[in-house]
Design an enzyme around this catalytic site. Structure first.
Site, PDB file in Angstrom:
ATOM      1  CG  LEU A 166     -22.563  -3.267  -1.799  1.00 52.52           C
ATOM      2  CD1 LEU A 166     -21.941  -4.372  -0.963  1.00 52.52           C
ATOM      3  CD2 LEU A 166     -23.927  -3.706  -2.332  1.00 52.52           C
TER       4      LEU A 166
ATOM      5  CE1 TYR B  26      -2.985  -3.064   0.288  1.00 48.53           C
ATOM      6  CE2 TYR B  26      -3.276  -2.615   2.621  1.00 48.53           C
ATOM      7  CZ  TYR B  26      -3.546  -3.388   1.505  1.00 48.53           C
ATOM      8  OH  TYR B  26      -4.375  -4.477   1.611  1.00 48.53           O
TER       9      TYR B  26
END
Length: 341
Positions: A215, A58
């Protein structure tokens, strides 16, 4: 918000909703400022989050360097997870590229580098980020087990591994957690890994439980995804497929209203209802969204609502695969046969 429910993860008791830290440095285009990233981390600590997840990949180390100092004084109260086997490697042309490498020497070097960036003597939970098919899973996990024996790591995990490889790895050394994507619109866990984890006593850590913002209902347009946003290369985020997927949100909103919660809270709650061994790992760059995610851990869904959600989000109703073909080949959790190297 300090009374978050907890679940078991290997030798640890962690908040049922953790924090995936990738968003603070990586993957979705322009990352937030370090100050904003630190604000999210401090808000999570204040809210009672005890599972924090980072990786060498990351930001090519930047995320560990951000997370480590913030969490350092809280290490006795939290579980810190990082990952090896996939990191940035600078080529002869000076460009840093993602490389998957599961050879023992590489995993040991990854660990030493992560310990230094995190500013700690031990990583609580250390994952193999991707299985390098050039190396038997037993060989990679065997080297990681030696890191445990040496006190550099407390427990081992695997990421994006299928049930067969999981069992082989667990026979080599006890695996505390399997981390893979799991949400209403990413149901690959139900092909076997979710059940295998339950049988073996392994925690299932569900990353992207909010479907990479789908979502939440807050991502209505995908044409303007910025350069560097990994979703732009994902088939289900292609404009035509995404427009069809958006049609699922109106009936989902109806269910959320009946459950008296937001879409994001409903999505988190659904994941946690899939088993007591399941832990939700959302990521965010927003303190407000963090608190919304955590509230999802308190939402209770009855059998009728769960069945309605399962029916609404049947895998065959989702348009587009989770990853493009090249990325599909890097994971062992898809419906397609994993190619032999």
């Amino acid at each position: 918000m300090t009374n978050l429910s907890t679940r078991h993860l290997g030798p640890f008791s962690v908040s049922a909703v953790g924090l995936g830290c990738m968003n603070l440095s990586h993957a979705y285009g322009h990352p937030p400022s370090p100050e904003q990233g630190k604000a999210v981390l401090h808000a999570a600590l204040d809210a009672g989050v005890t599972l924090f997840d980072t990786a060498a990949l990351y930001g090519f180390g930047a995320n560990e360097s951000l997370v480590g100092p913030v969490l350092k004084s809280h290490r006795n109260h939290i579980t810190l997870a990082s990952k090896c086997g996939m990191a940035g490697v600078r080529g002869d042309d000076g460009v840093v590229r993602r490389v998957i490498d599961g050879h023992p020497k590489t995993l040991r070097r990854n660990c030493e580098d992560s310990l230094q960036r995190l500013g700690t003597d031990v990583i609580d939970l250390y994952y193999l980020h991707r299985w390098d098919r050039r190396v038997p899973i037993e060989e990679s996990v065997g080297e990681m087990s030696r890191l445990v024996e040496e006190g550099k790591v407390r427990a081992l995990g695997l990421s994006e591994i299928g049930a067969d490889a999981l069992r082989r790895a667990h026979a080599t050394f006890p695996i505390a957690a399997l981390q893979s994507e799991y949400s209403l619109w990413s149901r690959n866990a139900e092909l076997g890994t979710l059940q295998a984890c339950k049988e073996l006593g392994i925690a299932y850590v569900a990353f992207s439980p909010l479907g990479r913002a789908f979502l939440t209902g807050k991502l209505q347009e995908v044409e303007g995804l910025v350069k560097g946003d990994i979703r732009a290369a994902m088939p289900r985020f292609a404009p035509e497929a995404y427009a069809k997927n958006l049609q699922l949100l109106a009936p989902m909103q109806s269910i959320a209203e009946r459950a008296d919660c937001t879409l994001a809270e409903l999505a988190i709650a659904w994941v946690l209802h899939q088993g007591e061994h399941v832990i939700a790992l959302p990521g965010t760059t927003s303190v407000d969204h963090l608190h919304e995610d955590l509230r999802g851990g308190a939402v209770r869904l009855d059998a009728a609502l769960l069945a309605e959600l399962d029916d609404l989000f049947k895998p065959e109703r989702i348009q587009g695969d989770r990853y493009a073909v090249a990325s599909q080949r890097e994971v062992d959790t898809e419906k397609y046969a994993f190619e032999t190297v």
